[in-house]
Design an enzyme around this catalytic site. Structure first.
Site, short mmCIF file in Angstrom:
data_model
loop_
_atom_site.label_atom_id
_atom_site.label_comp_id
_atom_site.label_asym_id
_atom_site.label_seq_id
_atom_site.Cartn_x
_atom_site.Cartn_y
_atom_site.Cartn_z
N GLU A 178 0.86 -1.02 0.10
CA GLU A 178 0.01 0.10 -0.16
C GLU A 178 1.11 1.05 0.03
O GLU A 178 1.85 1.29 0.61
CB GLU A 178 -0.85 0.08 1.08
CG GLU A 178 -1.91 1.19 1.32
CD GLU A 178 -2.58 1.29 2.35
OE1 GLU A 178 -3.58 2.23 2.63
OE2 GLU A 178 -2.58 0.10 3.25
N ARG A 232 6.45 -13.54 9.05
CA ARG A 232 6.90 -12.16 9.04
C ARG A 232 8.32 -12.11 9.60
O ARG A 232 8.63 -12.94 10.49
CB ARG A 232 5.89 -11.01 9.54
CG ARG A 232 5.92 -11.01 11.05
CD ARG A 232 4.95 -9.92 11.61
NE ARG A 232 5.67 -8.67 11.11
CZ ARG A 232 5.20 -7.43 11.21
NH1 ARG A 232 3.88 -7.37 11.60
NH2 ARG A 232 6.03 -6.51 11.13
N LYS A 271 4.75 0.72 10.65
CA LYS A 271 4.88 2.09 9.93
C LYS A 271 4.28 3.21 10.61
O LYS A 271 5.00 4.10 10.60
CB LYS A 271 3.71 1.78 8.69
CG LYS A 271 4.23 0.93 7.46
CD LYS A 271 3.44 1.31 6.18
CE LYS A 271 3.72 0.34 5.32
NZ LYS A 271 2.81 0.25 4.03
#
Length: 627
Positions: free
Chosen positions: A76, A311, A321
């Site tokens: 994104e 992850r 983020k």
């Protein structure tokens, strides 16, 4: 500008990591096993590819897909990529490379309020820098979710008309309360029993801007009693009046990520949709949506499949983020590209190389179990990559002047200068048949800079560097210690000069003629140590930024910790140093090994060759954190 209009898209053939260049065998993992089984069974062999994504009829009209598999990297565009994204980039592009496939570069731009072309450009740059591209088989595979908004709307109308979706006008709080939890079933919305015709009319009113933001959503109609909360009628469209960086103000409703993402995969003929474990609970909805749209002949079978992997959890690093943005906006760091940041732009400015990050991603492997990787593993991959690449050079980081008091007597004049040479790379780093780089050339004169720690007026036991004459066990004065100036002459320490507070201002020594490195007399005097130095005559003053880990806690935000409290106060120390001429002439982003200190890089932003040298410490010669 739409990413699809980006010129000169790079080829989909990354620079090989160090291990591949060395012919290292690729270690198998569960994803490779799945892909190999699909290839063996021809699971996706009947697919057609029309060159650009479309609906099922469009796909069927094209030739057989030349790519054996299709993966995708779908960030994104709402921030800068970090080291966790780097692992995903290497994984998705690497699998496509290894199995004769294609990896799509795709932006999941369904949240216009948080997205920006700045992030789009930074993401494209990061992927290219890592050595990957999105052009293959004569096609540019650079896409974005917003390219498919028309199709997504059509798919949503189909779900409404077929009774698989409805417009819900409950408040967000009511929806949250009625959703239930792991111990309690959800409660049907009072709007769930509307007819398809009523829902379609209401949905078109949403599209036409006749209702306020947040006043209603379109929900999939699945099962409010499902043990998987993600299947309790998830929202798939919401009203959001926001200008989109690609579509402008065309839409006032936007699809939810969980609805958009499977459709993007299907339209792009993705075979293996690889994501991290937090999306595992979303897979049933992914499959449900694919089944419904294939039933309605909007998409063609076989559908893509989603697979999850663990992850990256890296010690002394955060990858949220939101938290990384907080560090930037609260000025805890100098920006997204601060060399202490785990962002790809930060790693790049710190001095990491694409090959070292690819090697790291390959070495840590792919599993379905969460675990922590020690930061030293990443540093080790960089050392391995730079060992035979980074030219050597001498720098003095904590300088004190060394005066050779007999220089004029030995060579005829105080201002006499002599060339010294040292290899840019050690002999062991030169491959057979490779032409070695030119030797470094630097001057030696009557004054040089040395490290302050290389002189002790009263040496501790075992100290082998410079110290002045001192009484021996028999009471007789013993001469000062003898060391070699690396690449230069052997010298004998005679004393020092200090200020009123006792701080050493100069170290004094005498040069021993005929002992220069590389000459027949080099071994005529045995030196107990060799020390690095830079001549006052041609050394250049430089700013050296000694970066260390940003956090002092190996898991700075685990268990609800305040990660700000874990910031390492010693993560940056700036010193004024002296470097030899070969270092001062460096180009921005050029990497070096400062002899005895570790690996450094000429800062890609602030360094100006010759006039303003600025170097960043990348990592030491070995892992010494906490020791």
């Amino acid at each position: 500008m739409s990413p699809n209009t980006t010129p000169n898209a790079p080829k989909n053939n990354p620079a090989a990591p160090a291990s591949e260049a060395a012919g290292e065998h690729k270690v198998s993992n569960f994803l490779r096993q799945i892909i190999e089984k699909d290839l063996e069974q021809g699971t996706y062999a009947s697919r057609h590819w029309a060159g650009t994504p479309g609906d099922a009829a469009h796909h069927a009209a094209g030739p057989l897909d030349p790519a054996k598999i299709r993966t995708r990297f779908p960030p994104e565009p709402n921030g800068y990529l970090h080291v966790g994204h780097a692992k995903s980039i290497c994984l998705n592009f690497g699998l496509a490379r290894d199995y004769g496939g294609v990896c799509h570069m795709r932006f999941d731009d369904t949240n216009p309020e948080k997205e920006d072309t700045e992030y789009v450009n930074s993401i494209l740059d990061a992927v290219q820098w890592l050595g990957f591209g999105w052009e293959a088989n004569g096609q540019n595979h650079l896409f974005q979710a917003s390219d498919y908004f028309d199709f997504m709307y059509r798919a949503a109308e189909y779900l409404v008309q077929s009774g698989h979706a409805y417009v819900d006008e409950q408040t967000a709080e009511q929806m949250r309360a009625n959703r239930g939890d792991f111990g309690k079933h959800g409660v049907d919305s009072p709007f769930r029993s509307r007819t398809p015709a009523e829902n379609l009319a209401r949905f078109r009113e949403m599209r036409d801007g006749r209702h306020e933001d947040g006043s209603m959503v379109l929900r999939a109609k699945i099962d409010m009693a499902s043990p998987n909360i993600n299947l309790r009628d998830p929202a798939i469209y919401r009203i959001r009046r926001a200008t989109h960086h690609n579509t402008g103000d065309k839409w006032c409703i936007y699809p939810m990520y969980t609805f958009a993402h499977p459709i993007e995969d299907a339209l792009e003929q993705i075979t293996h949709s690889i994501c991290t474990l937090e999306f595992e609970d979303q897979r049933p909805f992914y499959d449900w949506l694919m089944e419904r749209l294939i039933e309605g002949h909007l998409l063609a079978a076989p559908a893509p499949r989603q697979y999850e992997f663990a992850r990256l959890n890296l010690t002394y690093v955060i990858t949220s983020k939101r938290k990384l943005a907080q560090l930037v906006y609260d000025h805890k760091v100098s920006g997204w590209d601060d060399p202490r940041m785990p962002t790809i732009v930060g790693l790049r400015r710190r001095g990491y190389t694409p090959a070292s990050i690819q090697l790291f991603a390959e070495r840590i492997g792919v599993t379905k179990s969460d675990s922590w990787i020690d930061y030293s593993t990443l540093e080790g991959c960089l050392r391995e990559d730079l060992e035979n690449k980074a030219h050597r050079g001498m720098a003095v980081l904590d300088p004190v002047k060394l005066v050779l008091t007999n220089w004029a007597e030995a060579f005829g004049a105080d201002d006499y200068l002599e060339d010294c040479t040292q290899p840019a790379l050690p002999h062991s780093a030169i491959a057979e048949g490779q032409t070695p780089p030119p030797d470094r050339v630097f001057k030696i004169g009557n004054e040089v800079w040395i490290e302050r720690e290389d002189f002790e007026e009263v040496p501790p036991k075992g100290y082998k560097r410079l110290y002045p004459p001192r009484p021996g066990a028999d009471g007789q004065m013993q001469p000062g210690n003898v060391v070699r100036l690396k690449g230069g002459y052997v010298i004998e320490c005679t004393g020092c000069a200090k200020d009123a507070s006792g701080t050493v201002l100069e170290v004094h020594a005498k040069v021993i003629p005929g002992t220069k490195s590389g000459t027949p007399g080099a071994d005529s005097v045995k030196a107990k140590a060799a020390i690095t130095w830079v001549s006052v005559a041609d050394g250049v003053q430089a700013e050296v930024r000694l970066y260390d880990r940003l956090f002092s806690d190996p898991q700075p935000d685990a268990g609800g910790k305040d990660f700000i409290e874990a910031l390492n106060p010693n993560s940056l120390k700036v010193v004024t140093a002296y470097v030899e001429p070969s270092l001062a002439a460096a180009k921005p982003d050029q990497k070096f090994q400062f002899e005895r200190f570790g690996y450094f890089v000429a800062d890609r932003v602030d360094h100006v060759a010759g006039s303003k040298p600025v170097f960043n410490r990348v990592t030491g010669l070995k892992d010494s954190w906490g020791k």
